[in-house]
Design an enzyme around this catalytic site. Structure first.
Site, short mmCIF file in Angstrom:
data_model
loop_
_atom_site.label_atom_id
_atom_site.label_comp_id
_atom_site.label_asym_id
_atom_site.label_seq_id
_atom_site.Cartn_x
_atom_site.Cartn_y
_atom_site.Cartn_z
N THR A 185 0.78 -0.46 0.05
CA THR A 185 -0.09 -0.21 -0.02
C THR A 185 0.90 1.59 0.06
O THR A 185 1.94 1.68 0.19
CB THR A 185 -0.90 0.25 1.30
OG1 THR A 185 0.23 0.45 2.29
CG2 THR A 185 -1.97 -1.07 1.27
N GLU A 186 -0.11 1.84 -0.51
CA GLU A 186 0.92 3.28 -0.45
C GLU A 186 0.00 4.80 0.00
O GLU A 186 -0.03 5.00 -1.17
CB GLU A 186 1.46 3.69 -1.83
CG GLU A 186 2.63 2.86 -1.72
CD GLU A 186 4.12 2.96 -1.60
OE1 GLU A 186 4.03 4.13 -0.44
OE2 GLU A 186 5.31 2.39 -1.25
N VAL A 187 0.02 5.40 0.87
CA VAL A 187 -0.87 6.34 1.66
C VAL A 187 0.05 7.95 0.88
O VAL A 187 0.73 7.56 1.44
CB VAL A 187 -1.22 5.97 2.97
CG1 VAL A 187 -2.16 7.48 3.17
CG2 VAL A 187 -2.12 4.71 2.76
#
Length: 313
Positions: free
Chosen positions: A278-280
């Protein structure tokens, strides 16, 4: 905010040696406390999980814990071989705050819905020194998230790989929780270029959440299920003018591909069928810190829901 401390280190165009690394490390400052922010939360979870100390990192220098850092993981009680086994990791890059606190928040809240349905292993803060200094690298100026291959190229990656291997689990899923921040471009990528003695090639930081799927074993429906869930919490990063996110082609909204294992990325450390990073984007004007944590939790839940629905496919 990180400490910009690479500009005057060494000779431009020449890779750093041990002396330059020591200078860089001496300029880092402890800005938050792993014991307070992470270990204290883990302690509250002991009645619900098996808490394991899976490794210990050496003391770094004055101003840091003299005993070093204990590495902790949570596992669900009553493991059963017939249940899907799920690995959740955060804080491989210590400065990526919602990865750490998203893993902890999931353990505190939504994980209760899955206990007894899946085997959970959660390593919420793989790189505690980097968490405290708000850094991407470890104290040796190495990126743990390029080190998950072989025996592990950093103490942080090696300890996690040994622990995961010792579980003898047959992994169905691994989700590794990260952020892409403005400081990636203002601090960490220029620092990488300086360390390696090369010229920095400026890039573009995407505004929104995205995922990194495995180019060697893509799972588009799995990634799409996560994107759909997270889009209800925060916005999904659009492609740039070249149809890319961080230099990689967008294969579906909010999804790019990397060869996870070949690059030594944490998400590629197991043979799990379902893998993602994931990449927030915490620096967006459209997202709060709480939304960033909630996005990580939503991603974990959607990922596990997909695995439960498709086990046996």
């Amino acid at each position: 905010m990180t400490t910009t401390s690479f500009e005057s280190i060494g000779t431009p165009g020449q890779a750093w040696g041990p002396n330059e690394v020591a200078i860089w490390r001496a300029r880092q400052r402890r800005q938050r406390r792993y014991a307070d922010d992470v270990v204290a939360v883990i302690d509250t979870l002991r009645p619900r999980y098996t808490v394991s100390e899976y490794g210990r990192l050496d003391a770094v220098a004055d101003g840091y814990p003299a005993e070093g850092y204990a590495l902790y993981a949570l596992s669900s009680p009553g493991w059963q071989a017939h249940r899907p086994s799920v690995l959740i990791t955060g804080g491989v890059h210590g400065y990526e705050t919602s990865g750490v606190h998203g893993a902890l928040r999931f353990a505190q809240t939504a994980a209760g819905d899955y206990l007894g349905r899946v085997n959970l292993l959660i390593a919420p803060c793989v790189s505690p020194w980097a968490y405290e200094t708000i850094q991407r690298w470890n104290p040796q100026a190495l990126d743990p998230n390029r080190s998950f291959s072989g025996a592990g190229g950093t103490p942080e990656s090696a300890a996690l790989m040994r622990w995961v291997a010792s579980s003898s689990a047959s992994w169905q899923m691994h989700i590794d929780l990260h952020e892409t921040t403005d400081t990636d471009e203002s601090e960490f990528r220029p620092a990488l270029a300086a360390r390696d003695g090369v010229e920095h090639d400026p890039g573009e930081i995407p505004d929104g959440f995205y995922l990194v799927d495995d180019s060697e074993q893509p799972q588009p429906a799995f990634q799409q299920a996560i994107i759909d869930a997270v889009s209800r919490v925060t916005h999904i990063a659009p492609a740039d003018a070249r149809g890319q996110i961080i230099g990689s082609p967008v294969v579906s909204p909010g999804v790019i591909h990397y060869p996870l294992a070949r690059l030594g990325l944490c998400a590629g450390m197991t043979n799990a069928r379902y893998r993602t990073t994931t990449e927030v984007y915490p620096d967006s004007a459209r997202a709060t810190p709480e939304q960033c944590i909630a996005a990580q939790v939503a991603a974990i839940c959607a990922a596990i829901d997909h695995v439960l629905t498709h086990t046996g496919d």
